[in-house]
Scaffold this motif. Structure first.
Motif, PDB file in Angstrom:
ATOM      1  N   ASN A  88       0.798  -1.228   0.000  1.00 47.65           N
ATOM      2  CA  ASN A  88       0.000   0.000   0.000  1.00 47.65           C
ATOM      3  C   ASN A  88       0.832   1.280   0.000  1.00 47.65           C
ATOM      4  OD1 ASN A  88      -2.715  -0.602  -0.239  1.00 47.65           O
ATOM      5  ND2 ASN A  88      -2.952  -1.069   1.929  1.00 47.65           N
ATOM      6  N   GLU A  89       2.151   1.166  -0.058  1.00 45.84           N
ATOM      7  CA  GLU A  89       2.983   2.369  -0.001  1.00 45.84           C
ATOM      8  C   GLU A  89       2.671   3.301  -1.173  1.00 45.84           C
ATOM      9  OE1 GLU A  89       7.688   3.764   0.065  1.00 45.84           O
ATOM     10  OE2 GLU A  89       7.166   1.639  -0.057  1.00 45.84           O
ATOM     11  N   TYR A  90       2.712   2.769  -2.367  1.00 41.74           N
ATOM     12  CA  TYR A  90       2.285   3.554  -3.522  1.00 41.74           C
ATOM     13  C   TYR A  90       1.804   2.607  -4.625  1.00 41.74           C
ATOM     14  CZ  TYR A  90       7.059   2.574  -5.242  1.00 41.74           C
ATOM     15  OH  TYR A  90       8.226   1.969  -5.637  1.00 41.74           O
ATOM     16  N   MET A  91       0.872   3.122  -5.427  1.00 39.26           N
ATOM     17  CA  MET A  91       0.328   2.366  -6.550  1.00 39.26           C
ATOM     18  C   MET A  91       0.268   3.273  -7.763  1.00 39.26           C
ATOM     19  SD  MET A  91      -2.755   0.125  -4.853  1.00 39.26           S
ATOM     20  CE  MET A  91      -2.473  -0.907  -3.422  1.00 39.26           C
ATOM     21  N   ALA A 130      -5.294  -1.089 -15.607  1.00 44.16           N
ATOM     22  CA  ALA A 130      -4.781  -1.808 -14.437  1.00 44.16           C
ATOM     23  C   ALA A 130      -4.188  -0.867 -13.404  1.00 44.16           C
ATOM     24  CB  ALA A 130      -3.724  -2.820 -14.869  1.00 44.16           C
ATOM     25  N   ILE A 131      -4.276  -1.298 -12.153  1.00 37.57           N
ATOM     26  CA  ILE A 131      -3.572  -0.658 -11.047  1.00 37.57           C
ATOM     27  C   ILE A 131      -2.547  -1.657 -10.540  1.00 37.57           C
ATOM     28  CG2 ILE A 131      -3.747   0.196  -8.677  1.00 37.57           C
ATOM     29  CD1 ILE A 131      -6.426   1.350  -9.327  1.00 37.57           C
ATOM     30  N   VAL A 132      -1.304  -1.204 -10.390  1.00 40.08           N
ATOM     31  CA  VAL A 132      -0.196  -2.060  -9.981  1.00 40.08           C
ATOM     32  C   VAL A 132       0.447  -1.472  -8.730  1.00 40.08           C
ATOM     33  CG1 VAL A 132       2.082  -2.916 -10.674  1.00 40.08           C
ATOM     34  CG2 VAL A 132       0.221  -2.850 -12.337  1.00 40.08           C
ATOM     35  N   ASP A 133       0.865  -2.336  -7.793  1.00 39.04           N
ATOM     36  CA  ASP A 133       1.492  -1.836  -6.579  1.00 39.04           C
ATOM     37  C   ASP A 133       2.997  -1.688  -6.754  1.00 39.04           C
ATOM     38  OD1 ASP A 133       2.612  -4.359  -6.378  1.00 39.04           O
ATOM     39  OD2 ASP A 133       1.587  -4.914  -4.525  1.00 39.04           O
ATOM     40  N   ALA A 134       3.694  -1.303  -5.687  1.00 37.40           N
ATOM     41  CA  ALA A 134       5.126  -1.029  -5.757  1.00 37.40           C
ATOM     42  C   ALA A 134       5.943  -2.264  -6.093  1.00 37.40           C
ATOM     43  CB  ALA A 134       5.602  -0.445  -4.434  1.00 37.40           C
TER      44      ALA A 134
END
Length: 251
Positions: A88-91, A130-134
């Motif tokens: 959850n730090e950045y996406m 799409a959403i991708v995490d760090a």
């Protein structure tokens, strides 16, 4: 491990999410791994279903079971389960366009919009959002016709996640979208459009991390059956994308 097959580690992470497992209601399936590897092989090689190697069994049975899993939401549950373990730090959010092959071209004449196919400058296309995490893992996705603008899918996808920082390019520079993220305590890192009167400050030290989603799409398009859409139905292509997203995330 056979070419395009699952590693033992990948199989261990998804085997208990499949129907027909030992102890599950109903009959026990002895070939769940073979079915998963057949689907993976088909989309990685980009071949017609009937050209599946004989070691996978009758291609009609493979396709029939895949459609059954599609209708019962099996693949989506696997994707959601694996996506739940994200950073959850950045996406970051973005989209990529895939060309629809002539074998799937009939969907345009029979309500292409409902099947996520549309006419754009590249011809008949589908857009993958799409959403991708760090860590480079997909956590949310959707399909639209190729001519649909990126910003239209941003709101519903971003409602599914809660990162500390949200990274996107100028296609997502919209006041209402940014304001809603800020109200939720999410810091947007989006360069301002050149036609804005007041330009926002952008933390480019963070923005440069957006290359993670670009590299993610590059890995996605190594699957020839995703880089070119052969499936007529949106539901079939969607579960294929979800399946490949899940496999990439556990490599």
């Amino acid at each position: 491990m056979r070419r395009y097959g699952l590693s033992d580690g990948q199989w261990e992470q998804i085997k208990d999410l499949l129907p027909g497992r030992k102890g599950h209601v109903g009959g026990t399936a002895a070939d769940n791994r073979l079915l998963i590897e057949a689907v993976l092989y088909r989309y990685r090689a980009g071949i017609p279903w009937r050209d599946l190697p004989v070691r996978f069994g009758d291609w009609k049975n493979v396709h029939r079971r895949l459609r059954r899993w599609c209708e019962s939401g099996v693949i989506e549950r696997i994707f959601r389960h694996l996506a739940a373990d994200h950073d959850n730090e950045y996406m970051m959010i973005d989209s990529t366009i895939v060309r629809a092959h002539q074998h799937s071209a009939g969907v345009y004449k029979k309500g292409g919009g409902s099947q996520a196919a549309g006419r754009s400058r590249g011809g008949l296309t589908t857009k993958i959002h799409a959403i991708v995490d760090a860590a480079g893992k997909a956590v949310a996705l959707s399909l639209t016709p190729g001519q649909r603008t990126d910003i239209t899918e941003a709101e519903p996808l971003l409602d599914e996640v809660d990162p500390e920082v949200f990274i996107a390019d100028t296609a997502y520079d919209a006041g209402p979208l940014i304001e809603k993220r800020e109200e939720r305590g999410i810091t947007p890192v989006i360069p301002s459009r050149k036609n804005r009167i007041f330009l926002r400050k952008t933390r480019f030290s963070i923005y440069k991390k957006r290359n993670i989603i670009e590299r993610f799409f590059a890995r996605l398009k190594q699957f020839r059956g995703i880089a070119t859409r052969y499936d007529k139905l949106k539901s079939t292509f969607l579960i294929a994308v979800q399946f490949v997203f899940a496999i990439i995330g556990i490599n």
